[in-house]
Scaffold this motif. Sequence first.
Motif, PDB file in Angstrom:
ATOM      1  N   PRO A 443     -22.237 -61.839 -92.575  1.00 52.70           N
ATOM      2  CA  PRO A 443     -23.592 -62.096 -92.054  1.00 52.70           C
ATOM      3  C   PRO A 443     -23.687 -63.333 -91.175  1.00 52.70           C
ATOM      4  N   THR A 444     -22.967 -64.398 -91.523  1.00 48.43           N
ATOM      5  CA  THR A 444     -23.025 -65.611 -90.706  1.00 48.43           C
ATOM      6  C   THR A 444     -22.452 -65.370 -89.317  1.00 48.43           C
ATOM      7  N   ASP A 445     -21.390 -64.581 -89.213  1.00 50.90           N
ATOM      8  CA  ASP A 445     -20.812 -64.272 -87.906  1.00 50.90           C
ATOM      9  C   ASP A 445     -21.765 -63.435 -87.061  1.00 50.90           C
ATOM     10  N   ALA A 446     -22.472 -62.501 -87.689  1.00 52.38           N
ATOM     11  CA  ALA A 446     -23.443 -61.697 -86.944  1.00 52.38           C
ATOM     12  C   ALA A 446     -24.580 -62.564 -86.411  1.00 52.38           C
ATOM     13  N   ALA A 447     -25.033 -63.527 -87.210  1.00 51.01           N
ATOM     14  CA  ALA A 447     -26.092 -64.428 -86.743  1.00 51.01           C
ATOM     15  C   ALA A 447     -25.601 -65.321 -85.615  1.00 51.01           C
ATOM     16  N   ARG A 448     -24.346 -65.764 -85.674  1.00 48.74           N
ATOM     17  CA  ARG A 448     -23.805 -66.587 -84.593  1.00 48.74           C
ATOM     18  C   ARG A 448     -23.708 -65.786 -83.297  1.00 48.74           C
ATOM     19  N   TYR A 449     -23.355 -64.517 -83.411  1.00 52.56           N
ATOM     20  CA  TYR A 449     -23.294 -63.684 -82.209  1.00 52.56           C
ATOM     21  C   TYR A 449     -24.689 -63.494 -81.607  1.00 52.56           C
ATOM     22  N   LEU A 450     -25.695 -63.261 -82.439  1.00 52.19           N
ATOM     23  CA  LEU A 450     -27.047 -63.060 -81.924  1.00 52.19           C
ATOM     24  C   LEU A 450     -27.597 -64.338 -81.286  1.00 52.19           C
ATOM     25  N   SER A 451     -27.346 -65.482 -81.893  1.00 51.86           N
ATOM     26  CA  SER A 451     -27.830 -66.736 -81.312  1.00 51.86           C
ATOM     27  C   SER A 451     -27.146 -67.032 -79.982  1.00 51.86           C
ATOM     28  N   THR A 452     -25.840 -66.720 -79.878  1.00 47.26           N
ATOM     29  CA  THR A 452     -25.138 -66.911 -78.603  1.00 47.26           C
ATOM     30  C   THR A 452     -25.633 -65.926 -77.559  1.00 47.26           C
ATOM     31  N   TYR A 453     -25.845 -64.678 -77.964  1.00 52.74           N
ATOM     32  CA  TYR A 453     -26.390 -63.685 -77.037  1.00 52.74           C
ATOM     33  C   TYR A 453     -27.781 -64.091 -76.557  1.00 52.74           C
ATOM     34  N   GLN A 454     -28.601 -64.602 -77.459  1.00 56.25           N
ATOM     35  CA  GLN A 454     -29.939 -65.054 -77.092  1.00 56.25           C
ATOM     36  C   GLN A 454     -29.881 -66.150 -76.035  1.00 56.25           C
ATOM     37  N   GLU A 455     -28.907 -67.026 -76.143  1.00 54.34           N
ATOM     38  CA  GLU A 455     -28.754 -68.102 -75.166  1.00 54.34           C
ATOM     39  C   GLU A 455     -28.225 -67.584 -73.838  1.00 54.34           C
ATOM     40  N   PHE A 456     -27.295 -66.643 -73.871  1.00 57.49           N
ATOM     41  CA  PHE A 456     -26.668 -66.158 -72.643  1.00 57.49           C
ATOM     42  C   PHE A 456     -27.606 -65.292 -71.809  1.00 57.49           C
ATOM     43  N   VAL A 457     -28.570 -64.624 -72.417  1.00 60.64           N
ATOM     44  CA  VAL A 457     -29.504 -63.784 -71.663  1.00 60.64           C
ATOM     45  C   VAL A 457     -30.756 -64.545 -71.261  1.00 60.64           C
ATOM     46  N   GLY A 458     -30.806 -65.848 -71.534  1.00 57.64           N
ATOM     47  CA  GLY A 458     -31.954 -66.649 -71.141  1.00 57.64           C
ATOM     48  C   GLY A 458     -33.151 -66.520 -72.048  1.00 57.64           C
ATOM     49  N   GLY A 459     -32.953 -66.105 -73.296  1.00 55.97           N
ATOM     50  CA  GLY A 459     -34.066 -65.959 -74.226  1.00 55.97           C
ATOM     51  C   GLY A 459     -34.092 -67.016 -75.297  1.00 55.97           C
ATOM     52  N   TYR A 460     -33.667 -68.238 -74.976  1.00 53.44           N
ATOM     53  CA  TYR A 460     -33.607 -69.289 -75.985  1.00 53.44           C
ATOM     54  C   TYR A 460     -35.012 -69.619 -76.476  1.00 53.44           C
ATOM     55  N   GLY A 461     -35.187 -69.595 -77.797  1.00 52.67           N
ATOM     56  CA  GLY A 461     -36.480 -69.891 -78.393  1.00 52.67           C
ATOM     57  C   GLY A 461     -37.434 -68.727 -78.439  1.00 52.67           C
ATOM     58  N   LEU A 462     -37.037 -67.558 -77.931  1.00 52.80           N
ATOM     59  CA  LEU A 462     -37.916 -66.395 -77.910  1.00 52.80           C
ATOM     60  C   LEU A 462     -37.559 -65.442 -79.045  1.00 52.80           C
TER      61      LEU A 462
END
Length: 516
Positions: A443-462
């Motif tokens: 689960p921790t690895d899946a959350a790290r992937y989602l947080s990195t994806y959120q940053e790479f697509v420009g959705g930080y904080g959304l």
Amino acid sequence: MLLDRLKDQPWAEVPSPAAYHSLFKALLARANMPLDAYPYTTKSLAYESVRRDLKERWVLFCQAFKARKAAFIGSATDHSRPLLYDRIEIDEQLVDCEESTQGIELILGDNLPPLRLPRFTLIAAIDKATDCCLAFHLVLKAHATQDDVLSLLFQCLTPCPERAITTDGLQLPPGPAFPNMDPSLPFGVPREIALDNAWIHHAFSVKAFCTRKLKATVSYGKPKTPTLRLAIETSFNRVNHGLTHRLNSTTGSSVTDDKRESAKNRKGVPTISLSDFEDALYVTLAESNHRPRPYLNGATPLETLRYQAERTYLVDVDDDQRAAWNPFLETREITVHDLSAPGRRPYVNFEYLRYKGPGLLALPGRESRVLIQYDRRNVRQLAAYRLNGQALGTLECPVSWQSYPHSIATRRYLFQHCRELVRKSQDPLTEYLLRLRERCSHPTDAARYLSTYQEFVGGYGLPTALWPKPPTDQSEATDSQTERSTRSHAGSLVTNRTTGHPYDYWSMDLNPGGSR
């Protein structure tokens, strides 16, 4: 015995009726009490009377101790009638439930299968005078950072449109859910921002924005006294009773606690998804802002905020100055290298990389220092200025680091923990994202992937509902699929060249329950 316990003396014992009664009998023997007098005339030696005396005396001592302690830990700006934006309280809380990745749509690669996610962190800001929730931010990891606190402050000062709730069975109350969604309400400047003593609150970026930009007082309070921020703690209690504690707990108070999630259910995917939980949290906090309070004379927090905004003096600023209040924007003075070397382009070193731009050629040879302005969420480009304020244009990092927007924290992590990937890969960001996608069995690895994806697509904080969605048109979908397959093929070539093995495709063998 009771006073020693209140003062936390090393020799103090836990007050109990048996120990208190033993001390009572020792005092009687020391005073040479006659054996034919009370309490020796009773069989229990006045045990019940001593027990009641212990209970009443202990309550009295505790109340006196708390009253004396409150006189020294009270807030320095504590008024009898606080006004709007006099004090804003910010705090974090670890959500005591887990969600799944079901229903999350991604534009980089295929969607994730249903996987278990770990506990997240909730950050919220509450106005002390009106008990109104100004904004909240859900962090996709167990520990928040200074960028998460800056994202919350950015939401408090930025107008936001109302969100659409897509989860069945949830409905928003009529009217704006938060103050930044009502254009008639002013965005007041807080006079005091109350925080706890977490290290992220002592970050220079947080303190500099609050004190230099907002001109507010940052109050950390006394350590281990959460009652100083009673408004935010009460708000978290409402969220726990209204949402998070209604689900199965991840830990519980013991291994046999009924609130703890059973071993059978932990082997599968949680019923509630991350998108549904975000909608439920949004509705819970919105209903809290529309619920009448007895200590507000039966008015709701939003009604009280609107009433005080019309009748009190506020430190307000215009839209242009508020637009310049970007908590992620920082300035730094650095050195220019190879400025006078013939045949070489001048550059600046910033966060492990060299930045170059045509504007550095216009810098006089006697000047070797420039000012750069950058956004912490995206450091692919820098704005350069001379020390006298003259603009020198934009500086760009190497092409291999321009595939996705990335923050300072991500780049530092790659250079400090993934040095081999950085040295050998022609596109470190893409390969790092693909590697995270491979390792989503926990689960921790899946959350790290989602947080990195959120940053790479420009959705930080959304929230996930506001992330970029895949194209719905057939032609756009075909072009997107071609581009995605090309990028995936390029990433596979990079992987084969650097690590010697291709990436695996998704399968349900990844244990969606997430082994602990």
